[in-house]
Design a protein around this motif. Structure first.
Motif, PDB file in Angstrom:
ATOM      1  N   PRO A 129       0.811  -1.219   0.000  1.00 44.82           N
ATOM      2  CA  PRO A 129       0.000   0.000   0.000  1.00 44.82           C
ATOM      3  C   PRO A 129       0.853   1.282   0.000  1.00 44.82           C
ATOM      4  CG  PRO A 129      -0.793  -1.529   1.665  1.00 44.82           C
ATOM      5  CD  PRO A 129       0.511  -2.062   1.158  1.00 44.82           C
ATOM      6  N   PHE A 130       2.069   1.206   0.480  1.00 42.72           N
ATOM      7  CA  PHE A 130       2.950   2.364   0.601  1.00 42.72           C
ATOM      8  C   PHE A 130       3.605   2.745  -0.727  1.00 42.72           C
ATOM      9  CE2 PHE A 130       7.500   3.396   1.009  1.00 42.72           C
ATOM     10  CZ  PHE A 130       7.413   4.677   1.520  1.00 42.72           C
ATOM     11  N   TRP A 131       3.959   1.773  -1.566  1.00 43.09           N
ATOM     12  CA  TRP A 131       4.764   2.037  -2.767  1.00 43.09           C
ATOM     13  C   TRP A 131       4.143   3.069  -3.707  1.00 43.09           C
ATOM     14  CZ3 TRP A 131       9.010   0.933  -0.949  1.00 43.09           C
ATOM     15  CH2 TRP A 131       9.301  -0.257  -0.300  1.00 43.09           C
ATOM     16  N   PRO A 132       2.836   3.042  -3.992  1.00 42.25           N
ATOM     17  CA  PRO A 132       2.272   4.082  -4.869  1.00 42.25           C
ATOM     18  C   PRO A 132       2.418   5.493  -4.282  1.00 42.25           C
ATOM     19  CG  PRO A 132       0.749   2.245  -4.687  1.00 42.25           C
ATOM     20  CD  PRO A 132       1.844   2.017  -3.685  1.00 42.25           C
ATOM     21  N   HIS A 133       2.254   5.619  -2.973  1.00 39.73           N
ATOM     22  CA  HIS A 133       2.419   6.921  -2.320  1.00 39.73           C
ATOM     23  C   HIS A 133       3.871   7.392  -2.418  1.00 39.73           C
ATOM     24  CE1 HIS A 133      -1.637   6.660  -0.780  1.00 39.73           C
ATOM     25  NE2 HIS A 133      -1.359   5.459  -0.282  1.00 39.73           N
TER      26      HIS A 133
END
Length: 141
Positions: A129-133
């Motif tokens: 969930p963190f990688w796109p941000h």
């Protein structure tokens, strides 16, 4: 969760469970339980489980190259990939040394590799969930 994220998580969990299961099973056989002579034999020769892993990865490679999208994204594909990879990594020391070092000190290489891959897989999967941000934040700079 996106299909690719789900596949990654399923493959990682499958790798971890298969590696732990195979380690437990081989220790059980090594302790004198299970089939006489220990492990699998084919034509009187010991059959290493990395062969099953190679066959599994070959099958998954065929699915990824020629399979329909629904087959590529199917959870069984991710399970097979993770399990096949674990079977190979479990005997990585044997493949590196080209001799059966599973129960020797050099066999520790396989365990170290599996722990490293499991930790890296966990870090990646938990961070999905963190990688796109992170990508968006880097683009803004």
């Amino acid at each position: 969760m996106q299909p690719g994220e789900r596949s990654t998580l399923v493959a990682w969990a499958s790798f971890t469970a298969t590696f732990a299961g195979v380690r437990a099973l081989t220790h059980w056989i090594h302790d004198g339980h299970g089939p006489a002579g220990g492990g699998m034999s084919l034509g009187g020769h010991h059959f290493h489980h990395y062969n099953l892993g190679i066959a599994g990865l070959a099958g998954i490679g065929a699915v990824s190259l020629r399979g329909r999208e629904r087959h590529r994204r199917h959870p069984l594909t991710a399970v097979t990939y993770g399990s096949a990879l674990a079977l190979i990594v479990d005997e990585l020391a044997l493949l590196i040394d080209l001799e059966d070092v599973y129960w020797s000190r050099q066999g520790r290489t396989s365990v170290d590799a599996a722990v490293t891959l499991t930790a890296a897989g966990a870090t990646f999967a938990v961070g999905l969930p963190f990688w796109p941000h992170a990508r968006r934040a880097l683009r803004r700079r």
